[in-house]
Scaffold this active site. Structure first.
Site, PDB file in Angstrom:
ATOM      1  CG  ASP A 366       8.552  10.854  -1.948  1.00  0.00           C
ATOM      2  OD1 ASP A 366       7.434  10.756  -1.280  1.00  0.00           O
ATOM      3  OD2 ASP A 366       8.588   9.974  -2.805  1.00  0.00           O
ATOM      4  CE  LYS A 476       7.007   7.284  -4.252  1.00  0.00           C
ATOM      5  NZ  LYS A 476       7.775   6.928  -3.082  1.00  0.00           N
ATOM      6  CG  ASP A 534      -4.087  -2.941 -10.060  1.00  0.00           C
ATOM      7  OD1 ASP A 534      -4.529  -1.848 -11.449  1.00  0.00           O
ATOM      8  OD2 ASP A 534      -3.974  -1.755  -9.176  1.00  0.00           O
ATOM      9  CD  GLU A 614      28.895   3.062   2.625  1.00  0.00           C
ATOM     10  OE1 GLU A 614      28.400   1.898   2.981  1.00  0.00           O
ATOM     11  OE2 GLU A 614      28.452   4.600   2.292  1.00  0.00           O
TER      12      GLU A 614
HETATM   13  C1  GLA Z   1       3.811   6.443   0.253  1.00  0.00           C
HETATM   14  C2  GLA Z   1       5.153   5.966   0.228  1.00  0.00           C
HETATM   15  C3  GLA Z   1       6.685   6.609   0.066  1.00  0.00           C
HETATM   16  C4  GLA Z   1       6.522   7.759   0.129  1.00  0.00           C
HETATM   17  C5  GLA Z   1       5.472   8.472   1.100  1.00  0.00           C
HETATM   18  C6  GLA Z   1       5.331  10.089   1.418  1.00  0.00           C
HETATM   19  O1  GLA Z   1       3.927   5.891   1.669  1.00  0.00           O
HETATM   20  O2  GLA Z   1       4.848   4.260  -0.439  1.00  0.00           O
HETATM   21  O3  GLA Z   1       7.592   5.998  -0.838  1.00  0.00           O
HETATM   22  O4  GLA Z   1       6.251   8.763  -0.629  1.00  0.00           O
HETATM   23  O5  GLA Z   1       4.311   8.330   1.072  1.00  0.00           O
HETATM   24  O6  GLA Z   1       4.356  10.841   2.460  1.00  0.00           O
END
Ligand code: GLA
Length: 732
Positions: A366, A476, A534, A614
């Site tokens: 991310d 993403k 959307d 878990e």
């Molecule tokens: C947004 C996304 C999160 C993450 C942050 C990173 O809030 O929805 O999932 O990727 O940005 O800054």
């Protein structure tokens, strides 16, 4: 033939499997909307009543017909300022300052072979898709409206849009150009809309359409928004999940939008949906045209669940790119809630290793891998890897992750630029800012002027370079602020009102170019969670991160609200850590798994921090997801809990009705509570279903009318999942 035209009566009937959409051009050339509802096989104009109602004027040529007024007749695409005082579909300004738009019928054309709306995403269709174009003209200002209708017969869907052309000799400026307006005569209606906020999106609210009043659901944030989804449902007051008439209106657009719903003096309801007119001005020189986004319309006479299923099917079949339709998606682990900005390659590899051991299939890195980004104050726009932070190149990291048996995904936020970035220092004019005014800043970032070709090219080249260099299967695509200071340094003063829509056209073009160049990279949409959930984004991104709220109990509401318009295969949903990072709530891991399963299913935690027990549960969850994946992604989805306030329940039924998966989460456990039974839906009443957990067989009729028995729940947020299979071995 699904489109019937009765030339003499100028009656146009569009028929889908169960619905009829009908219009008629009357003797003055006004295009009347006569019906949208269940198929009737009838000219429905018999329902249109006229009366002299006072203060409802008459068109010049009808001045002696005091009962004939544009103000009370049901219109198909309302003009402006010529006697219909309800919300207009189009507003335009001529060079002489005149604001009137007076539409009259000027012909039609049958269409075959779905065309994509110019510059915009649209339903895909194929060479056989049938459509109708009706042309309306205003003889004075030279405007023509081409109303376009595409039929998706088996989905019970009609897709509407309008192309507005300046056929005159002087420029005209559009100040409103809705994708549709429609008048539903007569009778009281309710409207459902889906509102919210960051971390709590698409909460359904149902209200009565006010007599003599107007409701507006809207976004002026430059994005479809967390606050108001571009989707509404109009329904009869008695309509429920299981029965009653309802109409859906979904705009396929990711920018500013407005859905207006108003009750008029005759008891009719007008709906108008489209790009938000506030701040919108589009100059049409002679010969120019403007294409509105498409709107996806559907009608059901069998309640809200059936209407939702129409949307689920049409989005799966006609919006999602064929490459991803029904494709098996990897169970991913996302680094965000596992380590936020605090990682290097070693930490990520450890995460990947433990994820792989549990059966996860992809690591998504991310925010925080580029520029010099260790927090959210810097580097958006500088899409080069921070090798110093990682300790290696992105290419090397991606290869080492692949060597562990995982695929690799990466986060971008393309439309944004940090104030502290090389990009902003080099091209301050590429950001949207007003001359002479300090811009609004949000999360320390500004918004790029996506309408500019040089901005699109910069992003295309930089993102492509990363995707070519490392082994990346998933992106993403985030969007983390609302758009303000909507002023383009590249447009003249009289075109500034085009900036917001040009921004969307530029974003779509960039998505188009990237998805064409990298067809095997799956893009997951995101906007601080579900701020841009959307149909426009779904055209490019087969799934969208549903919300930054990963609390399973809150997710029940968010995912349920989302399900009114969108299929579960589009809803990004992950199992996150306990206690939850947004609410601090503790929810059992089993329940978190069942909730994430009603979505794309993945993890948002550090698997190494799980206990051995878990870890075992996670392995079982992943196995269960794989077992039921086809049923979840491709089955018919039903919301089940309209009467039972203490549970949220839903089910999937396979298209052949031979299998079903029922999930129930008890959101309020009560001492000495009632015996819980939940009535199922969508089963074959005649068939016997074997209940796997109880080794018992019950007919579909018993399960639908008598209900399925559940345990007396105990503890915090317990959940139950029941698999039913109809098998000859279990037939009575
Ligand atoms: C947004 C996304 C999160 C993450 C942050 C990173 O809030 O929805 O999932 O990727 O940005 O800054």
């Amino acid at each position: 033939m699904s489109i019937r035209i009765e030339e003499q009566d100028r009656l146009f009937s569009l028929e889908t499997a169960h619905t009829l959409y009908q219009m008629k051009a009357d003797e003055t050339g006004v295009l009347l909307h006569t019906w949208y509802g269940p198929r009737t096989g009838t000219d429905m104009s018999y329902r249109i009543r006229t009366a002299n109602r006072g203060f409802c004027g008459n068109p010049f040529e009808m001045q002696d017909r005091l009962d004939y007024s544009l103000d009370t007749l049901p219109q198909e695409y309302a003009g402006n300022g010529v006697g219909d005082f309800r919300p207009a579909a189009v507003q335009a300004e001529g060079p002489d300052g005149s604001l009137s738009v007076d539409w009259r019928y000027a012909g039609y054309r049958l269409l075959k072979g779905k065309e994509k709306p110019e510059g915009l995403p649209g339903l895909r269709g194929n060479a056989e898709t049938e459509g109708l174009e009706i042309i309306l003209e205003d003889k004075v200002n030279g405007l023509a409206a081409h109303l376009i209708y595409w039929l998706f017969e088996q989905h019970d869907v009609i897709v509407r849009s309008a192309r507005i052309e300046n056929r005159g000799t002087v420029p005209v400026t559009l100040t409103k150009a809705a994708s549709l307006s429609i008048d539903i005569p007569y009778g009281k209606k309710h409207v459902m809309h889906f509102h919210g906020r960051h971390a709590m999106e698409r909460i359904p609210e149902r209200t009565a359409v006010p007599a003599g009043g107007r409701l507006a659901f809207e976004s002026r944030r430059g994005m479809s928004s967390h606050q108001s989804n571009p989707f509404i449902i109009l329904c009869d007051p008695e309509t429920t999940e299981r029965q009653g008439v309802c109409h859906g209106f979904m705009l396929m657009y990711s920018g500013n939008h407005l859905e207006e719903v108003s009750g008029d003096q005759t008891g009719s309801t007008r709906v108008a949906c489209g790009i938000h007119p506030e701040g919108f001005r589009w100059k049409l020189n002679p010969g120019d045209r403007f294409q509105t986004p498409e709107a996806i319309l559907s009608c059901s006479a069998e309640g809200l669940n059936a209407l939702s299923r129409n949307y689920h099917r049409v989005i799966r079949d006609e919006v999602i790119a064929p490459r991803w339709r029904g494709a098996k998606k990897p169970v991913l682990v996302n680094s965000w809630e596992a380590c936020y900005f605090g990682f290097d390659a070693e930490k990520l590899l450890k995460l990947a290793q433990s994820a792989a051991e549990l059966g996860m299939e992809m690591l998504v890195l991310d925010d925080g891998w580029f520029g010099c980004r260790d927090d959210d104050t810097t580097s958006l726009g500088d899409w080069t890897c921070n090798e110093e932070k990682l300790g290696c190149s992105l290419k090397e990291l991606s290869e080492r992750i692949h060597a562990l048996g995982l695929r690799f995904g990466l986060w971008f936020e393309p439309e944004m630029v940090s104030l502290d970035s090389d990009l902003y220092r080099a091209h301050p004019d590429w950001a949207l800012t007003d001359p002479g005014r300090d811009p609004m800043v949000s999360r320390h970032q500004l918004v790029l002027d996506m309408g500019r070709a040089e901005v699109q090219d910069y992003l295309f080249e930089n993102i492509s370079a990363v995707l070519r260099d490392a082994r990346i299967e998933y992106v993403k695509w985030d969007f983390n602020r609302s758009v303000a200071n909507v002023y383009s340094r590249a447009l003249p003063a009289d075109r500034q009102g085009e900036t917001a829509h040009r921004f969307m056209l530029g974003t779509y073009l960039l998505l188009e170019r990237l998805t064409e160049a990298f067809p095997d990279v799956m893009i997951e949409g995101c906007s601080g969670g579900g701020g841009r959930f959307d149909a426009g984004m779904l055209y490019y991104c087969p799934q969208i991160w549903c919300s930054d709220n990963t609390d399973a109990v809150e997710r029940l509401e968010i995912q349920k609200g989302t399900s009114y318009g969108y299929p579960v295969c589009t809803m990004g949903a992950h199992v996150s850590a306990c206690p939850n990072h947004q609410t601090g709530r503790r929810v059992p891991l089993e329940t978190r798994g069942i909730v994430a399963q009603a979505g794309t299913f993945g993890y948002e935690l550090d698997p190494a921090k799980l206990t051995e027990a878990e870890k075992q549960t996670v392995k079982e969850q992943i196995a269960a997801f794989h077992r039921f994946e086809a049923l979840i992604e491709g089955g018919d989805y039903y919301r089940l809990d309209e009467r039972e306030g203490d549970y949220t329940a839903w089910m999937f039924v396979s298209p052949d009705k031979k299998e079903a998966l029922v999930s129930v989460v008890a959101t309020h456990v009560r001492a000495n509570g009632p015996f819980p039974f939940i009535r199922l839906q969508g089963l074959d009443p005649e068939k016997a279903y074997h209940r796997e957990d109880k080794k018992e067989s019950l007919t579909g009729a018993a399960l639908m009318y008598g209900g399925i028995s559940l345990p007396q729940f105990n503890g915090d947020y317990p959940a139950e999942q029941v698999y039913l299979i109809c098998d000859r071995r279990y037939q009575r």
